[in-house]
Every structure is written in C-alpha cells, then in structure tokens.
Motif scaffolding. Structure first.
Motif, short mmCIF file in Angstrom:
data_model
loop_
_atom_site.label_atom_id
_atom_site.label_comp_id
_atom_site.label_asym_id
_atom_site.label_seq_id
_atom_site.Cartn_x
_atom_site.Cartn_y
_atom_site.Cartn_z
N ILE A 134 -57.47 -5.19 -35.65
CA ILE A 134 -56.54 -6.16 -36.24
C ILE A 134 -55.12 -5.62 -36.26
N ARG A 135 -54.98 -4.35 -36.61
CA ARG A 135 -53.63 -3.77 -36.70
C ARG A 135 -53.01 -3.46 -35.35
N SER A 136 -53.79 -3.51 -34.30
CA SER A 136 -53.23 -3.29 -32.97
C SER A 136 -53.02 -4.58 -32.18
N THR A 137 -53.62 -5.68 -32.67
CA THR A 137 -53.51 -6.94 -31.92
C THR A 137 -53.03 -8.13 -32.75
N GLU A 138 -53.17 -8.06 -34.07
CA GLU A 138 -52.88 -9.24 -34.91
C GLU A 138 -51.77 -9.01 -35.94
N ILE A 139 -51.74 -7.83 -36.53
CA ILE A 139 -50.80 -7.56 -37.61
C ILE A 139 -49.90 -6.39 -37.24
N ALA A 140 -48.61 -6.63 -37.17
CA ALA A 140 -47.62 -5.56 -36.96
C ALA A 140 -46.95 -5.28 -38.31
N PHE A 141 -46.47 -4.04 -38.49
CA PHE A 141 -45.96 -3.62 -39.79
C PHE A 141 -44.67 -2.84 -39.62
N ILE A 142 -43.65 -3.21 -40.39
CA ILE A 142 -42.44 -2.40 -40.51
C ILE A 142 -42.45 -1.84 -41.93
N PHE A 143 -42.72 -0.54 -42.05
CA PHE A 143 -42.93 0.08 -43.35
C PHE A 143 -41.62 0.35 -44.07
N GLN A 144 -41.68 0.21 -45.40
CA GLN A 144 -40.51 0.52 -46.22
C GLN A 144 -40.14 2.00 -46.09
N ASP A 145 -41.16 2.88 -46.00
CA ASP A 145 -40.88 4.31 -45.89
C ASP A 145 -40.84 4.78 -44.42
N LEU A 146 -40.76 3.83 -43.51
CA LEU A 146 -40.52 4.01 -42.07
C LEU A 146 -41.69 4.65 -41.33
N ILE B 102 -37.89 -1.62 -34.22
CA ILE B 102 -38.27 -1.73 -32.81
C ILE B 102 -39.75 -1.37 -32.63
N ARG B 103 -40.16 -0.26 -33.26
CA ARG B 103 -41.55 0.18 -33.13
C ARG B 103 -42.53 -0.91 -33.56
N GLY B 104 -42.20 -1.63 -34.63
CA GLY B 104 -43.08 -2.68 -35.11
C GLY B 104 -43.21 -3.85 -34.16
N LEU B 105 -42.27 -3.97 -33.24
CA LEU B 105 -42.25 -5.11 -32.32
C LEU B 105 -42.87 -4.80 -30.96
N LEU B 106 -43.43 -3.60 -30.80
CA LEU B 106 -43.93 -3.18 -29.49
C LEU B 106 -45.38 -3.55 -29.23
N GLN B 107 -46.00 -4.25 -30.16
CA GLN B 107 -47.40 -4.62 -30.02
C GLN B 107 -47.55 -6.13 -30.12
N PRO B 108 -48.70 -6.67 -29.71
CA PRO B 108 -48.94 -8.09 -29.95
C PRO B 108 -49.21 -8.32 -31.44
N PHE B 109 -48.82 -9.47 -31.96
CA PHE B 109 -49.09 -9.76 -33.36
C PHE B 109 -49.06 -11.26 -33.62
N SER B 110 -49.86 -11.67 -34.60
CA SER B 110 -49.81 -13.03 -35.13
C SER B 110 -49.01 -13.08 -36.42
N LEU B 111 -48.97 -11.92 -37.10
CA LEU B 111 -48.23 -11.80 -38.36
C LEU B 111 -47.48 -10.48 -38.36
N LEU B 112 -46.18 -10.56 -38.65
CA LEU B 112 -45.34 -9.37 -38.77
C LEU B 112 -45.03 -9.16 -40.25
N ILE B 113 -45.44 -8.01 -40.77
CA ILE B 113 -45.17 -7.68 -42.16
C ILE B 113 -43.96 -6.75 -42.20
N MET B 114 -42.95 -7.14 -42.96
CA MET B 114 -41.72 -6.36 -43.05
C MET B 114 -41.44 -6.05 -44.52
N ASP B 115 -41.57 -4.78 -44.89
CA ASP B 115 -41.38 -4.37 -46.28
C ASP B 115 -39.98 -3.79 -46.44
N GLU B 116 -39.06 -4.60 -46.91
CA GLU B 116 -37.65 -4.24 -47.09
C GLU B 116 -37.09 -3.56 -45.84
N PRO B 117 -37.13 -4.24 -44.70
CA PRO B 117 -36.77 -3.61 -43.43
C PRO B 117 -35.28 -3.41 -43.21
#
Length: 201
Positions: A70-82, A140-155
């Motif tokens: 799921i985390r490699s194909t559906e959900i991308a994440f931009i972490f608050q702590d990078l 940028i790193r968070g956008l390099l994979q396929p995703f249906s949902l992008l989670i951005m925590d205070e990006p």
C-alpha cells in the motif's frame, strides 16, 4: 467561489470518509493529533481505538506485507520530520526512493529538482542542507511513487510563500496525473491550496 465541506467536530470519535481524489485540509493546533492521524492512515501506527478501513479492509487485519504494498503503490507520505538520510546526497536520497517502484524517470527527477531550485545542491549531503532545502527534497521524494492518496504533514513549514507556491504546483501536477487526493495538515489557516473538505480539531 468553490463550496468547501467543513466539519468542525473533526475526525476523532466520528465517522470520516475520504473519497478517491478528495483533497482534505486538516486544520488544528499542535498536540491535537494531526500527525497521529496521518500515521494511522499510512499504517505506521496501530495503537488506536475504533476502526479504520482502507480499500474496504479493516486496517488492523492487514499484514506488514500488505502495508508495504500500500505504501509503495497507493499512499505517498511527506513527513513532518522529513526522514531523509543525512549522510546521503540530495540526489542519492531521491534515487533510493525512486528505485523502489521505478515509477519516475531520472529525467523527471532532475526536472523536479530544477523546478524547486535545488539543482546546485545535487551532490551535497542532505544533512548539511538548510531546513527549507531539506523540506523541498522531502516533497520531491514523496512524489516519486504512484499514489492514490498523498499525505502531507506540515510540508511547507520551512518554506517562504514563493517556494510553497512552486512546491504546490508540482504536487498538484503529480496528483492530477494519477487522479489522486491528499490530506494536508497545517498550523496555518492561510489558504495555500484549493481543497474539498476542511477538518477542524
């Protein structure tokens, strides 16, 4: 003016549904559970009460292998702590992530780096970049994979208005290419992007 659905009672102890392609702004002060929510949605935390379903399945019944997929194909994440690798260069951090799915070409990666003003820092270690530069790398790193949902925590917490605008343009392009939605957490109520639903805590 676009109508926005507002839910002042938030998501804790309430039923919340995020549809495919929906853009959700989560607006709350520190300590209200924004990061906890994003980690639950991404399967990083499982210590919660209640039930959370993803793709119709109870999240607590998913295996580690399920979550990895799921985390490699559906959900991308931009972490608050990078969560960059500080000893690796900017480019190495990006190539490492890209190699997991081979979803993004090297030409595209270089284009993203140039658009966010990082071309002169390609071979610098991530750990010595400024916080604003590191945050752009994480975006940028968070956008390099396929995703249906992008989670951005205070990006955008370390970015000025112009760099936030450039980053959001890139995010929107990648999101639209995949008909994806996002969950964006923020401490700042300033409108930095268009969204469909706003949750307050």
């Amino acid at each position: 003016m676009k109508e926005v659905a507002t839910k002042s009672d938030g998501f804790w102890r309430n039923e919340i549904k995020i549809e495919k392609g929906e853009r959700v702004l989560l607006n709350a002060a520190s300590g209200k559970g924004k990061t906890s929510f994003t980690h639950i949605v991404a399967g990083i935390r499982h210590d919660y009460e209640g039930r959370f379903f993803i793709q119709g399945k109870d999240a607590k019944l998913l295996s580690n292998r399920d979550w990895t997929k799921i985390r490699s194909t559906e959900i991308a994440f931009i972490f608050q702590d990078l969560q960059l690798f500080p000893q690796l260069t900017l480019l190495e951090n990006l190539k490492l992530k890209s190699a997991i799915t081979n979803f993004t070409t090297e030409k595209e990666i270089m284009s993203f780096v140039e658009r966010l003003g990082l071309s002169t820092h390609l071979h610098q270690q991530a750990g010595i970049l400024s916080m604003g530069q590191q945050q752009r790398v994480a975006i940028i790193r968070g956008l390099l994979q396929p995703f249906s949902l992008l989670i951005m925590d205070e990006p955008f917490s370390h970015l000025d208005a112009e760099n936030t605008r450039l980053a959001m343009e890139l995010i929107d392009e990648r999101r639209k290419e995949q008909n994806a939605g996002f969950v964006l957490t923020t401490l700042d109520p300033t409108r930095i992007c268009e969204f469909d639903t706003e949750l307050f805590l």
